[in-house]
Enzyme design. Structure first.
Site, PDB file in Angstrom:
ATOM      1  N   ASP A  80      -4.370   4.582  -9.307  1.00  0.00           N
ATOM      2  CA  ASP A  80      -4.108   3.254  -8.759  1.00  0.00           C
ATOM      3  C   ASP A  80      -5.311   2.640  -8.049  1.00  0.00           C
ATOM      4  O   ASP A  80      -6.238   3.338  -7.630  1.00  0.00           O
ATOM      5  CB  ASP A  80      -2.964   3.334  -7.741  1.00  0.00           C
ATOM      6  CG  ASP A  80      -1.608   3.512  -8.381  1.00  0.00           C
ATOM      7  OD1 ASP A  80      -1.552   3.822  -9.587  1.00  0.00           O
ATOM      8  OD2 ASP A  80      -0.595   3.359  -7.672  1.00  0.00           O
ATOM      9  N   HIS A 131      -0.815  -3.491 -11.431  1.00  0.00           N
ATOM     10  CA  HIS A 131      -0.600  -3.126 -10.024  1.00  0.00           C
ATOM     11  C   HIS A 131      -0.594  -4.374  -9.140  1.00  0.00           C
ATOM     12  O   HIS A 131      -0.920  -4.320  -7.952  1.00  0.00           O
ATOM     13  CB  HIS A 131      -1.701  -2.164  -9.584  1.00  0.00           C
ATOM     14  CG  HIS A 131      -1.352  -1.348  -8.369  1.00  0.00           C
ATOM     15  ND1 HIS A 131      -0.056  -1.055  -7.993  1.00  0.00           N
ATOM     16  CD2 HIS A 131      -2.145  -0.748  -7.427  1.00  0.00           C
ATOM     17  CE1 HIS A 131      -0.062  -0.316  -6.900  1.00  0.00           C
ATOM     18  NE2 HIS A 131      -1.306  -0.126  -6.523  1.00  0.00           N
ATOM     19  N   HIS A 135      -2.451  -7.156  -4.702  1.00  0.00           N
ATOM     20  CA  HIS A 135      -2.235  -5.874  -4.014  1.00  0.00           C
ATOM     21  C   HIS A 135      -1.994  -6.117  -2.524  1.00  0.00           C
ATOM     22  O   HIS A 135      -2.494  -5.402  -1.658  1.00  0.00           O
ATOM     23  CB  HIS A 135      -3.429  -4.935  -4.223  1.00  0.00           C
ATOM     24  CG  HIS A 135      -3.136  -3.502  -3.876  1.00  0.00           C
ATOM     25  ND1 HIS A 135      -3.566  -2.925  -2.710  1.00  0.00           N
ATOM     26  CD2 HIS A 135      -2.456  -2.534  -4.537  1.00  0.00           C
ATOM     27  CE1 HIS A 135      -3.175  -1.660  -2.676  1.00  0.00           C
ATOM     28  NE2 HIS A 135      -2.496  -1.400  -3.762  1.00  0.00           N
ATOM     29  N   HIS A 226      -5.805   7.893  -6.672  1.00  0.00           N
ATOM     30  CA  HIS A 226      -6.425   6.584  -6.444  1.00  0.00           C
ATOM     31  C   HIS A 226      -7.924   6.644  -6.719  1.00  0.00           C
ATOM     32  O   HIS A 226      -8.612   7.489  -6.150  1.00  0.00           O
ATOM     33  CB  HIS A 226      -6.201   6.114  -5.001  1.00  0.00           C
ATOM     34  CG  HIS A 226      -4.777   5.770  -4.702  1.00  0.00           C
ATOM     35  ND1 HIS A 226      -3.828   6.726  -4.426  1.00  0.00           N
ATOM     36  CD2 HIS A 226      -4.146   4.562  -4.633  1.00  0.00           C
ATOM     37  CE1 HIS A 226      -2.666   6.126  -4.200  1.00  0.00           C
ATOM     38  NE2 HIS A 226      -2.834   4.812  -4.316  1.00  0.00           N
TER      39      HIS A 226
END
Length: 266
Positions: A80, A131, A135, A226
Site C-alpha cells: 500500500d 487506494h 489517501h 507498505h
C-alpha cells in the site's frame, strides 16, 4: 450494468431500527427514551464495524483468498501507499529476484507524480489497485458524494496510466463508513482488506514485522505491507526492504505461492 445494490444484513437492520424508532415515537411519544437508546446502540455497532478493517458488517470485504486458491497454496502480498520513487523500484527488484507477484494499492496523486513507475509495476507482472485519490486520513468521515469522487478519481487515474481499470479498492487504514459499499457497487469495484497486518508504517523492527506476517501463516492469507509511508529500521532503511526478502524465503520454505489478487480470484 451492475446489479442493484443490496445492503448487508447489518445495514438492513439499521434501516429497520430507524424506521421503527420513528414510527414508534409517532404512535407512542412516551417511548422516545427507548427509541433513542436503540439508535445509540445501533450507531455504536455501525461505527465499530467501520473501525474494524476486516469486518463484513457494512458489506462484502475480501479478507482471504477463495478455496480454489487455498487448494493451490496461494497467498497474496499486497503493498500500500505507493508508488514511491525511492522504495517501489527496490521492492520490484526483490519480487523479480524471487519470481513472486504482488498487488500494489496505489494512491491516485502519487500515481500522477510517478506514472512510469505505475506502468513498470504492471509491466513486471504485478497488479495495480485503487487506494483512493487523496489517501485522506478523514476518509471514514466522508459523505457519499465526496467518497465517490475520491474513489472515482483514483480509478480514472490508475486506469488511464496502466490501461487496466482497478478491480479492488482499499480504504485508508481500512477505515470506512456505511456509505462505502453502495459507492463501490455503483463503481463496479470490490473492497479488499487483509488477513495479516504488521503495522509496518509504525514499527521499524524487521523481526517484529516479519513475525506478525508469518505467525500461523497459511494458504489463502492476504498480507499487508507498505512501500509508501514505510517505517524506518534503526539504520534508516524502509522496513519493507528488510522484511520482504525474508518473507519470500519463508513462503518458499512453507511452499506457499505469492500471486496477485486477480490471479487468485480468477
Amino acid at each position: 450494468m451492475p446489479n442493484r445494490w443490496k445492503p448487508s444484513p447489518a445495514l438492513r437492520a439499521t434501516f429497520a431500527i430507524h424506521a421503527g424508532a420513528a414510527v414508534g415515537c409517532l404512535l407512542a411519544p412516551a417511548i422516545w427514551p427507548w427509541a433513542l437508546g436503540a439508535l445509540v446502540i445501533n450507531h455504536a455497532v455501525i461505527t465499530v464495524a467501520g473501525l474494524l478493517p476486516r469486518s463484513t458488517l457494512l458489506g462484502p470485504n475480501l479478507t482471504r483468498l477463495p478455496p480454489a486458491s487455498v487448494a493451490l497454496r496461494e497467498v497474496a502480498i499486497t503493498i500500500d501507499d505507493g508508488p514511491d520513487p525511492d522504495v517501489t523500484p527496490q521492492v520490484l527488484d526483490i519480487l523479480d529476484a524471487a519470481g513472486a507477484r504482488a498487488t500494489f494499492f496505489c494512491i491516485g496523486w502519487r500515481a500522477r507524480e510517478n506514472p512510469a513507475l505505475c506502468r513498470d509495476i504492471v509491466a513486471r507482472g504485478h497488479q495495480v489497485e485503487n487506494h483512493g485519490d487523496s489517501h485522506s486520513k478523514a476518509f471514514a468521515f466522508f459523505g457519499p458524494r465526496r467518497m465517490r469522487a475520491d474513489i472515482a478519481a483514483g480509478q480514472a487515474t490508475l486506469a488511464g496510466i496502466t490501461g487496466q481499470p482497478p478491480r479492488y479498492f482499499r480504504a485508508t487504514a481500512g477505515l470506512r463508513n456505511p456509505f462505502l459499499d453502495p459507492v463501490l457497487h455503483r463503481l463496479g469495484i470490490r473492497l479488499a482488506a487483509w488477513t495479516r497486518r504488521p503495522y509496518d508504517t509504525r514499527c521499524g523492527d524487521p523481526d517484529t514485522v516479519l513475525a506478525r506476517l508469518t505467525r500461523d501463516l497459511a494458504p489463502g492469507d492476504i498480507l499487508l505491507l507498505h512501500d509508501g509511508h514505510a517505517a524506518r529500521t534503526a539504520d534508516g532503511q524502509p522496513v519493507i526492504l528488510a522484511v520482504l526478502p525474508r518473507l519470500l524465503a519463508v513462503l518458499r520454505e512453507k511452499e506457499l505461492n505469492p500471486v496477485t489478487l486477480n490471479q487468485a480470484i480468477s
